[in-house]
Design a protein around this motif. Sequence first.
Motif, PDB file in Angstrom:
ATOM      1  N   VAL A 250     121.117  22.725  62.547  1.00 49.03           N
ATOM      2  CA  VAL A 250     120.702  22.493  63.928  1.00 49.03           C
ATOM      3  C   VAL A 250     121.200  23.668  64.756  1.00 49.03           C
ATOM      4  O   VAL A 250     122.380  24.040  64.678  1.00 49.03           O
ATOM      5  N   SER A 251     120.296  24.282  65.559  1.00 47.95           N
ATOM      6  CA  SER A 251     120.657  25.447  66.366  1.00 47.95           C
ATOM      7  C   SER A 251     120.554  25.118  67.847  1.00 47.95           C
ATOM      8  O   SER A 251     119.809  24.226  68.257  1.00 47.95           O
ATOM      9  N   CYS A 252     121.316  25.890  68.662  1.00 48.01           N
ATOM     10  CA  CYS A 252     121.353  25.699  70.117  1.00 48.01           C
ATOM     11  C   CYS A 252     121.436  27.078  70.764  1.00 48.01           C
ATOM     12  O   CYS A 252     122.385  27.827  70.507  1.00 48.01           O
ATOM     13  N   LYS A 253     120.434  27.438  71.625  1.00 51.18           N
ATOM     14  CA  LYS A 253     120.391  28.752  72.265  1.00 51.18           C
ATOM     15  C   LYS A 253     119.984  28.601  73.725  1.00 51.18           C
ATOM     16  O   LYS A 253     119.250  27.680  74.091  1.00 51.18           O
ATOM     17  N   ALA A 254     120.449  29.578  74.586  1.00 52.64           N
ATOM     18  CA  ALA A 254     120.094  29.567  76.006  1.00 52.64           C
ATOM     19  C   ALA A 254     120.360  30.944  76.594  1.00 52.64           C
ATOM     20  O   ALA A 254     121.171  31.723  76.066  1.00 52.64           O
ATOM     21  N   GLU A 255     119.687  31.273  77.730  1.00 51.88           N
ATOM     22  CA  GLU A 255     119.864  32.527  78.441  1.00 51.88           C
ATOM     23  C   GLU A 255     120.906  32.370  79.535  1.00 51.88           C
ATOM     24  O   GLU A 255     121.138  31.279  80.060  1.00 51.88           O
ATOM     25  N   GLY A 256     121.545  33.534  79.934  1.00 51.83           N
ATOM     26  CA  GLY A 256     122.518  33.542  81.017  1.00 51.83           C
ATOM     27  C   GLY A 256     123.300  34.826  81.009  1.00 51.83           C
ATOM     28  O   GLY A 256     123.239  35.624  80.068  1.00 51.83           O
ATOM     29  N   PHE A 257     124.037  35.097  82.157  1.00 50.91           N
ATOM     30  CA  PHE A 257     124.902  36.277  82.212  1.00 50.91           C
ATOM     31  C   PHE A 257     126.277  35.859  82.737  1.00 50.91           C
ATOM     32  O   PHE A 257     126.382  35.270  83.822  1.00 50.91           O
ATOM     33  N   PRO A 258     127.327  36.159  81.948  1.00 52.81           N
ATOM     34  CA  PRO A 258     127.239  36.692  80.582  1.00 52.81           C
ATOM     35  C   PRO A 258     126.634  35.660  79.634  1.00 52.81           C
ATOM     36  O   PRO A 258     126.497  34.497  79.984  1.00 52.81           O
ATOM     37  N   LEU A 259     126.285  36.094  78.428  1.00 55.47           N
ATOM     38  CA  LEU A 259     125.599  35.217  77.487  1.00 55.47           C
ATOM     39  C   LEU A 259     126.477  33.995  77.199  1.00 55.47           C
ATOM     40  O   LEU A 259     127.630  34.124  76.782  1.00 55.47           O
ATOM     41  N   PRO A 260     125.988  32.771  77.438  1.00 55.58           N
ATOM     42  CA  PRO A 260     126.823  31.572  77.243  1.00 55.58           C
ATOM     43  C   PRO A 260     127.102  31.315  75.768  1.00 55.58           C
ATOM     44  O   PRO A 260     126.323  31.696  74.890  1.00 55.58           O
ATOM     45  N   THR A 261     128.218  30.662  75.513  1.00 59.43           N
ATOM     46  CA  THR A 261     128.592  30.259  74.155  1.00 59.43           C
ATOM     47  C   THR A 261     128.220  28.796  73.954  1.00 59.43           C
ATOM     48  O   THR A 261     128.305  27.977  74.882  1.00 59.43           O
ATOM     49  N   ALA A 262     127.819  28.454  72.732  1.00 60.95           N
ATOM     50  CA  ALA A 262     127.382  27.093  72.413  1.00 60.95           C
ATOM     51  C   ALA A 262     128.413  26.417  71.520  1.00 60.95           C
ATOM     52  O   ALA A 262     128.982  27.037  70.617  1.00 60.95           O
ATOM     53  N   LYS A 263     128.658  25.128  71.782  1.00 62.55           N
ATOM     54  CA  LYS A 263     129.596  24.338  70.973  1.00 62.55           C
ATOM     55  C   LYS A 263     128.997  22.957  70.741  1.00 62.55           C
ATOM     56  O   LYS A 263     128.514  22.301  71.674  1.00 62.55           O
ATOM     57  N   TRP A 264     129.038  22.528  69.461  1.00 60.08           N
ATOM     58  CA  TRP A 264     128.499  21.227  69.091  1.00 60.08           C
ATOM     59  C   TRP A 264     129.608  20.185  69.079  1.00 60.08           C
ATOM     60  O   TRP A 264     130.717  20.436  68.615  1.00 60.08           O
ATOM     61  N   ASP A 265     129.283  18.982  69.580  1.00 58.75           N
ATOM     62  CA  ASP A 265     130.192  17.833  69.525  1.00 58.75           C
ATOM     63  C   ASP A 265     129.440  16.646  68.956  1.00 58.75           C
ATOM     64  O   ASP A 265     128.252  16.445  69.259  1.00 58.75           O
ATOM     65  N   PHE A 266     130.181  15.853  68.120  1.00 59.11           N
ATOM     66  CA  PHE A 266     129.601  14.645  67.551  1.00 59.11           C
ATOM     67  C   PHE A 266     130.620  13.528  67.725  1.00 59.11           C
ATOM     68  O   PHE A 266     131.543  13.368  66.942  1.00 59.11           O
ATOM     69  N   GLY A 267     130.455  12.773  68.798  1.00 65.60           N
ATOM     70  CA  GLY A 267     131.453  11.765  69.129  1.00 65.60           C
ATOM     71  C   GLY A 267     132.755  12.464  69.467  1.00 65.60           C
ATOM     72  O   GLY A 267     132.811  13.348  70.317  1.00 65.60           O
ATOM     73  N   SER A 268     133.826  12.081  68.782  1.00 64.40           N
ATOM     74  CA  SER A 268     135.124  12.735  68.979  1.00 64.40           C
ATOM     75  C   SER A 268     135.347  13.854  67.972  1.00 64.40           C
ATOM     76  O   SER A 268     136.410  14.476  67.961  1.00 64.40           O
ATOM     77  N   GLN A 269     134.336  14.132  67.139  1.00 63.63           N
ATOM     78  CA  GLN A 269     134.483  15.147  66.101  1.00 63.63           C
ATOM     79  C   GLN A 269     133.858  16.462  66.557  1.00 63.63           C
ATOM     80  O   GLN A 269     132.910  16.485  67.344  1.00 63.63           O
ATOM     81  N   ILE A 270     134.405  17.584  66.061  1.00 63.70           N
ATOM     82  CA  ILE A 270     133.845  18.910  66.309  1.00 63.70           C
ATOM     83  C   ILE A 270     133.448  19.482  64.953  1.00 63.70           C
ATOM     84  O   ILE A 270     134.287  19.951  64.188  1.00 63.70           O
ATOM     85  N   PRO A 271     132.160  19.400  64.601  1.00 64.42           N
ATOM     86  CA  PRO A 271     131.744  19.875  63.269  1.00 64.42           C
ATOM     87  C   PRO A 271     131.865  21.389  63.137  1.00 64.42           C
ATOM     88  O   PRO A 271     131.946  22.117  64.127  1.00 64.42           O
TER      89      PRO A 271
END
Length: 700
Positions: A250-271
């Motif tokens: 599963v991927s997650c991308k977006a535009e912005g300045f500076p380039l934003p960082t993406a982080k996945w969360d699943f409930g209380s877990q960080i895969p």
Amino acid sequence: MAWLGGFGRLCAVLLAIFSFSFQGASSQLVVSPVGPTLVNALAGSNVTLAVSFTGADDPTVTWLMGDLPVVTWTIGSDVPPDIDEDRKKVLNIEPKGSLTFVNVPLTGYTSNYTFEMTKSGLAKSVTSFTLEVFERIQSVILLTQPEFAIEGRKLFTLQYDMLQGVVQQQMWLFNDIEINSNSQYTVEERSLVIHGPNRRDTGRYTVFLKNPFSSVTTHINVTVLYGPEKPILEALPAQPFYLSGDTLSVSCKAEGFPLPTAKWDFGSQIPDQLNGVLNLTNVQTNQAGTYTCTLVTEQSKEKLQMNIILKVYERPSGNPMCSVQSVNNVNLQYYCMWPGGTPQAVLSFPTLSNTSSGAETFSLTFNASDNLNGKTVTCMADHPVEQNQCSVTASSPMKFLPYVMTRVSSDGKIVVTIECVSEASPEAVVSWSQGSETVAAGTTYQISSNATQLQIRDYNVSNFILQNYTCSCSNPLGSQRREVHLQGPSISDFSLFRNLNGTIVTLTWEVPPTSVVTGFDIQMKGPYLPNKSRSGTQKRGSADVFQTIQQKPGSVRSVDIFFLDPSLTYRFRVIPKALMTEGEPSEVQRIGPGEGLSRAAIAGIAAGIPCSLLFIVLLGIAIYFCFHSDKNKSRQIRYPVSRAVEKAITTQTETTPHILLTGGLKSPPDYNRFNLTPSERSMALPTFVPPAPVRVATTV
């Protein structure tokens, strides 16, 4: 500019001399400043507000700081000037009335000052000054509020701060162009406010600060941050759901300045993830659910979230579980559970209802009836991955035996516990009654939380004796009742066992199941057991009556008695007790040689005499036949043997003579060899073991 100041002071002096020359003619006080009336001073320096006057001798002068008089003095007077107590270290009046500031401080002295001169009979004359105290501007820095300019925020402020200094003039510039207040910018006393900053406001900002003694220019670069924009989430391979064990990303991308960082969360877990890409291998059902991608611009801390739902199908764990419970002890409620699984399993009881079903946990309630007693009911569990089932059988309570226990409480009461447990499905409900009355919990009676135990507390054992208690175990399908009739302390069985030497005996006993017993007195009649008195002498003699030698609690069923003399006779018994109340003693058990023959022994001897005579006669006949048989054998023809056999002589290895056995009889054992006492010889005779055979050769 310095020569202009000196010229001004010279003119003031000449004017004062001229005015003094015509003093008598005018008779009017004239006061004038010497130099400029707006005076700038550097903090820590000396500065004078100079004045001159004409028209009178020795006038009275007063200096006011604002409206507050700070110095009063009569010129030429021997009386010291009256100076404000808090300002004596700074203010000093000159002989001609001028006011001097010594090491003027930065704060507290910037103000308007008024010089008043009065003389009796003349009008008052006044002149004014303005004093501003400055400090050199040093170490100017520009600060932003908030820390970063973010597109879409309401305000962004630049303000300056400095180590020291007093600013008389400020100017703001953007990319070297002066900024004036308008709808986009507001210039305030120490700051510049940008309204609704956007990406076009990124650039260089400058502030210019100045006072009569110094000037400073400072710059700062401002970058207006924006984003993150709306993210794009994508799962590959694209499927409506996944099976346990599949692999996906599963991927997650977006535009912005500076380039934003993406982080996945699943409930209380960080895969585990890399650059906004979440890789799931061997996916399991506990990994199904909502995954949240959070995009963050590190400098501005701006966040944007978006969710994606992953579906993972798998059978429920374990197997279905069935049970039946009682509802108000009237109805039966059948349960079927198969928790977990995706999706949840569909549960039903086809034999009970063809129209009702449920998921994960399902129940049906029915009136208890005889056709349900002992009937097996099956639950069908349907799941896309697997079909399963479980069964349950409801049954009425079975027959049972109550269990009675007795103890003594810490407050000295007898506590009798009656326990009733009957096997049933659903679990039986237990109730208690005494006679026709229901037993209620209180001081005398206490009932356990599951009602299977009834505790009765009292000091007097007589209150227990002959009492009838009934415990009833029931469920919707039926009930079982048992009565418990409590008895006083008593012994139902008493036995004695001794060791081989007769020095130790073990007493064992039993009590009736419903007997109330809190302890036992172990009593003995016969010789005293070895025991030293307080004086150290050995107690000797015997007792003709039973005496208590040990006391045991009600839970004990055996005791050991030591140091007995095998040659003496002892008698033992056990007395059951309920606190201080004694029950009937047990039967008496005896050990030792006794006192003469009992009736049974005499009867045994009388019956044994004829048998002994008959045995002796039979023994004589047998000996005769054996002797006659040996004699006939000796008359048989004997053949010569070899001389080698003649010479073979085997002798006996022991010095003791052989005991010849005739008629197949065994020699009696030597009892003296065992060192037995007379009392021990009355025991069963030991088995005699004959010596090993010895070969004997005879020369013929």
